[in-house]
Write an enzyme that holds these catalytic residues in place. Structure first.
Site, PDB file in Angstrom:
ATOM      1  N   ALA A  23       7.393  -7.015  -2.171  1.00  0.00           N
ATOM      2  CA  ALA A  23       6.411  -6.705  -3.202  1.00  0.00           C
ATOM      3  C   ALA A  23       7.094  -6.054  -4.385  1.00  0.00           C
ATOM      4  CB  ALA A  23       5.326  -5.771  -2.647  1.00  0.00           C
ATOM      5  N   SER A  24       6.511  -6.249  -5.545  1.00  0.00           N
ATOM      6  CA  SER A  24       6.991  -5.666  -6.797  1.00  0.00           C
ATOM      7  C   SER A  24       8.456  -6.029  -7.005  1.00  0.00           C
ATOM      8  CB  SER A  24       6.771  -4.156  -6.792  1.00  0.00           C
ATOM      9  OG  SER A  24       6.653  -3.660  -8.102  1.00  0.00           O
ATOM     10  N   GLY A  25       9.370  -5.069  -6.935  1.00  0.00           N
ATOM     11  CA  GLY A  25      10.780  -5.388  -7.108  1.00  0.00           C
ATOM     12  C   GLY A  25      11.303  -6.350  -6.060  1.00  0.00           C
TER      13      GLY A  25
ATOM     14  N   GLY B 200       3.785  -9.927  -3.784  1.00  0.00           N
ATOM     15  CA  GLY B 200       3.151  -9.836  -5.099  1.00  0.00           C
ATOM     16  C   GLY B 200       3.416  -8.497  -5.741  1.00  0.00           C
TER      17      GLY B 200
ATOM     18  N   ALA C  74       9.510  -0.819 -10.356  1.00  0.00           N
ATOM     19  CA  ALA C  74       8.703  -1.947  -9.883  1.00  0.00           C
ATOM     20  C   ALA C  74       8.548  -1.751  -8.387  1.00  0.00           C
ATOM     21  CB  ALA C  74       9.375  -3.278 -10.205  1.00  0.00           C
TER      22      ALA C  74
END
Length: 786
Positions: free
Chosen positions: A569-571, A591, A756
């Site tokens: 997720a994110s990064g 995501g 992130a």
């Protein structure tokens, strides 16, 4: 100008056997294939023939052209001017719309892909298009539908030719991504499903010889039972002999080895409280089911034939442990065991009230309405968007659990729901209703297995544990791969750009170290493909972007598959989206395309404790991050907000280009929202659902390696024992505080810049209750979102 390109690798179907509805599409097929040429450069400088005609097929084609000559003359698709230049997508749209009779292409033809090479051009003059620097050369697209507008249909044929010539000079054969993009369906990827093949007589003989010459630590008694205790955390990284705990790759490998090892009669699993995500549980469950396929391996004991078995013993069991145990042949629990199947919860803690009382003002800038990282600092209650997202995740986990349990136990879904809602805590009831096999203590299960294997009561049941069996090489069992090599790079933990002095070896993803491994794979010619195994909630945005760039360069030279574990997720998703294909489990959390950053205003706290700090500076924004004793000025707040929005736009735009989406389409699934793997696949963020074995199968497909050919997986992340790691193990035996100190030192490491990162509270609560001190766990939740 950098462009995103696509190489379609699907063979064109034979034209002769098209039914009549397909005939109108033949001119389109020919006009698409002929401009490509008879051969093009492919990866590793291999020549590939994209289209060829045998004498028979040429005669058939000429016959079809003769029969379709009236229709083709109306469509004007075979004019020499069209064949001399690359075919542009807008030209197709104009020509198709100009035909007196529209092409009747049924839905079934949309699944046919043609071997043509073209590039993607995201219009640079469009305000909603990513900048040219973000375009990816290795992303693959499949065009099945074409747009047309009223302006395009009014263009003359000369204007269309001029436009084709201009576009051809700029970037060759280019197409524009439409809002109705169509990407390769999941069914077109190989499943990678385990198929047990009973060894032949010669292979069995060779394996027995290798067992005779095996090292002493690889020796296993015939008729042994492999016993493994599944408890606590399960790492995605490989473990060295000095490391404690379970390693998912080694655990799965033990199941595969045990399936083919003639010395192993069965597996005895001790399943206790697990502290891992659902994706890891699904991977282990899949290998348990695969091991059960080896029941065809028959062992002869006292003229009694029996198959390999796998039995689970569950002294403490909740939903996750029971989900895993249901994959086994039999489930046993002690009469005093704790089995609580009461449902699922997700919790969130909020610190804003505490911070207000001590005089700390958090100034957090987050982009994305679902980006809940930072909510625990700035809010006292859950936001509407965060509540919506968590409810969706719970629905997915709950629904998947119900489906699998009802299937495994042969009960209707409603019956499972009624049982959970009834709140049964009497373990005798579980046996009576068929949720477990029987109530037995561990020694009673051992005695039962001895009787099953024909071992005398006064003899000891031969057992081999997880650690010892991990030392058995696959070579001993004849499971070595072939000549083709696939590199495996594992990235697990929070993302940081450089190693901190307080960070512990193997505790996270260090950007500069991972980049070195990626470059070594790209520069080496021995690897046919690469798999990036990701298990990360995110972290430093700059480190994520640098790794994205290197993975993107690697994907331009050889196939790269991203395989997601519990979290990407994110990064973590930032890294994955650079790969050509993304594979995730049903319940992988992925995501979270969003960013968050901020600082603390400690002015009121300083006043309460009598502390003062003064700063002298030069430059309008010199004190942007240095002055923690006051809030942002209006100009500083504006600059802070604009820089954060810019970081989000870069993340979102690169994700849009990587996933072949428009900016608007990506914005709908971004906004910091976390998706399960299944939901992400339906929204275009993930390509296929499956585990690591499916990622290997897809890598073989992309590298043109036959699926029945074995490959050698080269692990580039194998840890080496270091002095701190050895001392850490010694310290755990002396003080018993290793876990708490490690987590505290890791999470207290200062994180600088835009993050992130997925919400730490969400990750912690979905994984299960932490065994560390509650205050440390609460502090960890807070620090993980900074």
């Amino acid at each position: 100008m950098m462009t995103c390109t696509k190489h379609s690798l699907v063979t064109c179907p034979t034209l002769l056997f098209f039914p009549s509805p397909f005939l109108s599409a033949i001119p389109f097929v020919i006009s698409t294939l002929l401009p490509v040429g008879w051969g093009r450069q492919y990866n590793n400088n291999e020549k590939k023939t994209l289209f060829s005609l045998t004498p028979n097929s040429l005669c058939n084609l000429l016959l079809l052209l003769h029969l379709l000559q009236p229709t083709m003359s109306k469509l004007l698709l075979l004019q020499s001017s069209h064949l001399a230049a690359p075919i542009h997508r807008r030209t197709f749209a104009a020509i198709l719309s100009a035909a007196s009779k529209p092409l009747d292409i049924p839905s079934s033809i949309s699944r046919l892909h043609f071997r043509c090479q073209f590039s993607l051009s995201l219009r640079p003059n469009s305000p909603n298009s990513p900048p040219s620097s973000l375009r990816e050369p290795s992303r693959k697209f499949l065009v099945r539908a074409f747009d047309s507008s009223s302006e395009e249909t009014k263009k003359t044929e000369g204007e269309q030719e001029d436009e084709q010539e201009k576009d051809g000079k700029e970037s060759g054969s280019e197409v524009r991504v439409s809002s109705e993009r169509v990407r390769k369906s999941e069914e077109e990827y190989p499943s990678g499903e385990f198929q047990f093949e009973k060894p032949g007589a010669w292979k069995s003989f060779v394996v027995k010889l290798r067992m005779l010459v095996a090292f002493p630590w690889e020796r296993v008694r015939k008729g042994s039972v492999l016993t493994m205790k599944l408890r606590g955390q399960i790492s995605e990284q490989l473990k060295s002999r000095f490391s404690s705990g379970l390693s998912l790759p080694q655990l799965c490998e033990n199941f595969v080895k045990a399936a083919y090892d003639p010395r192993i009669s069965g597996v005895y699993l001790h399943i206790d409280t697990l502290n891992c995500g659902w994706a890891k549980v699904e991977e282990i469950r899949r290998h348990i089911l695969n091991f059960r396929k080896s029941g065809s391996a028959i062992v002869l004991v006292l003229v009694l034939l029996y198959c390999k078995f796998i039995v689970a013993f569950v002294p403490v069991c909740q939903e996750k442990e029971y989900y895993l145990a249901c994959a086994c042949d039999e489930i046993y629990a002690p009469p005093s065991g704790y089995i609580s199947l009461f449902g699922f919860t997700v919790q969130a803690s909020f610190l804003r009230g505490v911070l207000d009382k001590v005089g700390i003002e958090p100034q957090v800038e987050r982009i994305g309405k679902y980006k809940s990282a930072g909510d625990q600092l700035t809010r006292t209650t859950m936001s509407k968007e965060n509540c919506e997202m968590l409810n969706s995740l719970l629905d997915n986990i709950w629904g998947n659990w119900l489906d699998e349990i009802s299937s495994a136990k042969g009960k209707k879904r409603d019956k499972v729901i009624d049982f959970v809602d009834e709140g049964v805590f009497h373990i005798e009831r579980l046996k009576k209703d068929g949720w477990i096999t029987d109530l037995k203590y561990d020694d009673e299960v051992i005695s039962m297995l001895k009787e099953k294997l024909g071992v005398q009561k006064d003899k000891t049941l031969p057992l081999v544990d997880y650690r010892k069996y991990s030392n058995v090489r696959k070579w001993t069992l004849g499971l070595i791969g072939g000549k083709d090599q696939i590199a495996v790079i594992r990235a697990s933990g929070s993302i940081s750009r450089t190693r901190s002095p307080l960070s512990i070896s193997g505790s996270g993803i260090i950007g500069e170290q991972l980049i070195e491994k990626i470059r070594s794979v790209r520069e080496s010619k021995r690897y046919k493909a690469a798999i990036i195994r990701i298990d990360s909630p995110g972290g430093d945005a700059l480190a994520s972007d640098l790794m994205w760039r290197e993975i993107r360069l690697l994907a331009a030279s050889k196939p790269v598959i991203a395989s997601m574990s519990d979290l990407a997720a994110s990064g973590g998703y930032y890294m994955a989206m650079a790969a050509q294909t993304i594979v995730a489990e049903n319940l992988t959390l992925t995501g979270s395309i969003g960013v968050v950053t901020g600082k603390f205003n400690l002015g009121n706290l300083y006043q309460k404790i009598g502390f003062n700090k003064e700063i002298l500076s030069r430059g309008r924004f010199a004190e942007l991050f240095a002055a923690e004793n006051r809030p942002f000025s209006p100009d500083e707040a504006e600059l802070f907000s604009r820089s954060t929005r810019r970081a989000y736009q870069q993340f979102r735009d690169k994700a849009a280009c990587s996933r072949s989406m428009s900016i608007e389409e990506m914005e709908e699934v971004a906004q910091g929202r976390v998706w399960t793997g299944n939901d992400a696949a339906s929204r275009g963020l993930v390509d296929a659902i499956g585990g690591f074995s499916r990622a290997v199968a897809i890598a073989k497909q992309k590298a043109n390696i036959p699926q029945d050919r074995q490959v050698k997986l080269v692990e580039l992340s194998r840890p080496s024992p270091t002095l701190p790691e050895i001392l850490s193990g010694i310290g755990s035996t002396l003080a018993g505080v290793e876990t708490t100190v490690k987590e505290l030192l890791q999470d207290m490491t200062f994180c600088e810049g835009v993050q992130a990162r997925m919400d730490g509270i969400l990750f912690e609560r979905l994984e299960g209750t932490s065994n560390t001190n509650p205050f440390i766990a609460f502090l960890k939740d807070y620090l993980s979102s900074l």
